[in-house]
Write a protein that holds these residues in place. Structure first.
Motif, short mmCIF file in Angstrom:
data_model
loop_
_atom_site.label_atom_id
_atom_site.label_comp_id
_atom_site.label_asym_id
_atom_site.label_seq_id
_atom_site.Cartn_x
_atom_site.Cartn_y
_atom_site.Cartn_z
N GLY A 1 0.80 -1.21 0.00
CA GLY A 1 0.00 0.00 0.00
C GLY A 1 0.84 1.27 0.00
O GLY A 1 2.07 1.25 0.14
N ASP A 2 0.17 2.38 -0.15
CA ASP A 2 0.83 3.67 -0.28
C ASP A 2 0.82 4.39 1.07
O ASP A 2 -0.01 5.26 1.34
N SER A 3 1.77 4.04 1.93
CA SER A 3 1.85 4.63 3.26
C SER A 3 2.62 5.94 3.21
O SER A 3 3.53 6.13 2.40
N ILE A 4 2.26 6.86 4.10
CA ILE A 4 3.00 8.11 4.24
C ILE A 4 4.43 7.79 4.69
O ILE A 4 4.66 6.95 5.57
N GLU A 5 5.40 8.48 4.12
CA GLU A 5 6.80 8.26 4.47
C GLU A 5 7.08 8.83 5.86
O GLU A 5 6.52 9.83 6.28
N HIS A 6 7.95 8.13 6.61
CA HIS A 6 8.33 8.54 7.96
C HIS A 6 7.10 8.80 8.83
O HIS A 6 6.92 9.90 9.38
N PRO A 7 6.26 7.80 9.02
CA PRO A 7 4.96 8.05 9.68
C PRO A 7 5.07 8.43 11.15
O PRO A 7 4.12 8.97 11.71
N GLY A 8 6.20 8.17 11.78
CA GLY A 8 6.33 8.54 13.18
C GLY A 8 6.72 9.98 13.42
O GLY A 8 6.63 10.46 14.55
N SER A 9 7.14 10.67 12.38
CA SER A 9 7.59 12.06 12.56
C SER A 9 6.39 12.98 12.72
O SER A 9 5.31 12.74 12.18
N LEU A 10 6.59 14.06 13.44
CA LEU A 10 5.51 15.03 13.62
C LEU A 10 5.11 15.65 12.28
O LEU A 10 3.93 15.94 12.05
N GLU A 11 6.10 15.85 11.39
CA GLU A 11 5.79 16.44 10.09
C GLU A 11 4.84 15.57 9.28
O GLU A 11 3.97 16.08 8.55
N SER A 12 4.96 14.24 9.42
CA SER A 12 4.10 13.33 8.67
C SER A 12 2.78 13.09 9.38
O SER A 12 1.72 13.03 8.75
N PHE A 13 2.85 12.95 10.70
CA PHE A 13 1.66 12.49 11.41
C PHE A 13 0.71 13.61 11.79
O PHE A 13 -0.51 13.45 11.71
N MET A 14 1.24 14.74 12.24
CA MET A 14 0.38 15.79 12.78
C MET A 14 -0.67 16.31 11.79
O MET A 14 -1.79 16.64 12.21
N PRO A 15 -0.38 16.39 10.49
CA PRO A 15 -1.43 16.86 9.57
C PRO A 15 -2.65 15.95 9.51
O PRO A 15 -3.73 16.41 9.16
#
Length: 500
Positions: A343-357
């Motif tokens: 699947g098409d997962s967001i890159e670096h999902p643990g980072s605030l930049e990826s997750f917070m949005p």
């Protein structure tokens, strides 16, 4: 008395589960929750049928002292066979009661029958018990990384190098574990000792194909079909993941027995079944490994077979309830794994930049096989939601419908990033709301709960349950509406979906 103990234990488990379900993130599974493979079903089995266990002081029981990391001395029992060639060795890992005479007897039997050295280290560093709650606490507070470091020291003592191949190619190592030790064993070999063989006696499996691809050695798995901790769907997934990873394996499930069915050596010596067959499976597997010169992993390459949108849609379409907890099945678990891998997962999902949005909003757990198994055993069901706020606070509510409790169990705290792959969640409050009204809502925060002795008790239990090993959570998949994280404590995965 027993009923009170069971209810109290369920309450402790529920506090921990709600906290665990409240949030998560992805790292390689080697960084996941690394505590023990226990479930409520396993705990209940020990409560209802307490084990007959002889507790012996480690000074009296052990015969070996190994220099460990940071000046720690690791006590162990070593069994040898003078008739063997001295080349091969087994590290034998105990269950969650700690190193005990039963493990020592099994070490002696394996050394005698296989002609090798067997060493059983104390992974709890000085503590043994026959009291189930204390055993649970020991297991939950013994992180995988610490066990790995101690086992590296044992390997050095045995003459094996620390990581990867054996220092002497003529020597072979196997890691065998029971229950807690079984889960630790396969995580040690996938993370640190890839050329070793692994034998898991009813321990928590690893089902991530990428992790299993690290193995060069074969895997043997021994389970009972009445072990509610490990449903058939999980064991099927374990075997299929090993196959997909190209790892030679021998996974068997024995009829008519549950968890921890091989209790002592006398069962094998008297030919009890299926204990004798399970032991023969183990020793035949190890003889083959010790005598073989070939590598036990095939070259495995995996390519995406479908478009990413398709693999996610297939998983979601398989669910009966799009925004509530669904029953576990082999098909659904397979589709979930496919979504994670392709699947098409967001890159670096643990980072605030990826997750917070994408984080703020209400998320609902839609797939968690261990939860449906546990709730079924207890004669009820869970429904879990968690609310993430853009200020970094989190509140989770588990709606419970059980014969012994109807209402909500809630926890709250904060969440943050550890690194690009891992999130940290700090829970600091827990509370209950008992209610038989289907339409009733939970207390939104601890301050809303009326003061009482029960409120104080639940807060105390909750704070005790929020321990360090459960503060970090790795993500397997993340997009704008879906999150999946590995819950290796139970050898399973949890998927949550954001309400639109």
């Amino acid at each position: 008395m027993v009923s009170s103990y069971v209810a109290f234990t369920f309450l402790c488990i529920a506090c921990r589960l709600v906290g665990s379900l409240a949030f998560s993130s992805r790292v390689s599974s080697s960084s996941i929750l690394t505590s023990w493979s226990s479930s409520a079903a396993h705990i209940l089995e020990h409560i209802v049928s307490p084990p007959t266990l002889q507790v012996t002081s480690l000074d009296e029981l052990t015969n070996t002292c190994i220099p460990g990391p940071d000046g720690v001395e690791i006590l162990a029992y070593t069994a040898t066979n003078n008739n063997g060639d001295g080349k091969n060795a087994i590290i034998l890992l105990h269950e969650f009661f700690g190193l005990n005479p039963s493990i020592v007897e099994k070490a002696e039997l394996l050394a005698k029958d296989l002609g090798c050295t067997v060493i059983a280290p104390d992974t709890f560093r000085g503590t043994v018990t026959d009291f189930v709650p204390k055993a649970i606490w020991l297991a939950l507070t013994t992180p995988q990384d610490r066990v790995n470091d101690d086992l590296d020291a044992v390997c050095r003592y045995l003459g094996f190098d620390e990581v990867g191949s054996n220092a002497d190619s003529a020597k072979k190592l196997a890691v065998v574990g029971f229950c807690f030790g079984g889960g630790k064993a396969i995580r040690y070999t996938t993370q640190r000792k890839r050329d070793a063989a692994t034998v898991v006696f009813y321990g928590s499996p690893v089902t991530d194909v990428k992790e299993l691809q690290q193995l060069n050695g074969p895997v043997c798995g021994i389970f009972g079909n009445q072990d509610a901790q490990f449903p058939s769907s999980l064991l099927d997934n374990f075997q299929s993941s090993l196959d997909d990873a190209g790892v030679d394996n021998d996974i068997r499930v024995y009829d008519g027995v549950g968890h921890a069915f091989w209790k002592d050596v006398s069962q094998v010596e008297s030919g009890d079944q299926p204990q004798a067959d399970a032991y023969n499976q183990c020793t035949t597997f190890l003889r083959d490994f010790f005598s073989s010169s070939k590598r036990h992993v095939a070259d495995a390459t995996h390519t995406a077979q479908t478009l990413t949108s398709t693999v996610k849609d297939k998983f979601l379409d398989s669910l009966d309830r799009p925004y509530d907890l669904n029953q576990g099945s082999k098909e659904r678990t397979g589709l979930l794994n496919d979504m994670i891998q392709n699947g098409d997962s967001i890159e670096h999902p643990g980072s605030l930049e990826s997750f917070m949005p994408v984080a703020p909003g209400r998320w609902r757990v839609i797939y968690a096989p261990h939860m449906t198994t546990m709730s079924g055993l207890a004669g009820g069901e869970f429904s879990v939601q968690y609310d993430l706020n853009d200020d970094g606070t989190i509140v989770s509510h588990a709606k419970c419908n059980f014969p012994f409790f109807k209402g909500y169990l809630s926890v709250s705290g904060t969440y943050d990033s550890v690194n690009n792959e891992v999130c940290r969640v700090e829970f600091d409050e827990a509370w209950l709301k008992a209610s038989s009204n289907e339409n009733d809502e939970p207390y939104p925060k601890i301050e809303s709960v009326p003061d009482s002795m029960l409120k104080s008790l639940i807060r105390t239990i909750g704070k005790a349950a929020f321990i360090e090993p459960f503060a970090v959570f790795p993500i397997s998949f993340l997009d704008s509406e879906t999150i999946v994280f590995d819950f290796e404590l139970l050898g399973t995965r949890i998927c949550a979906r954001k309400e639109q």
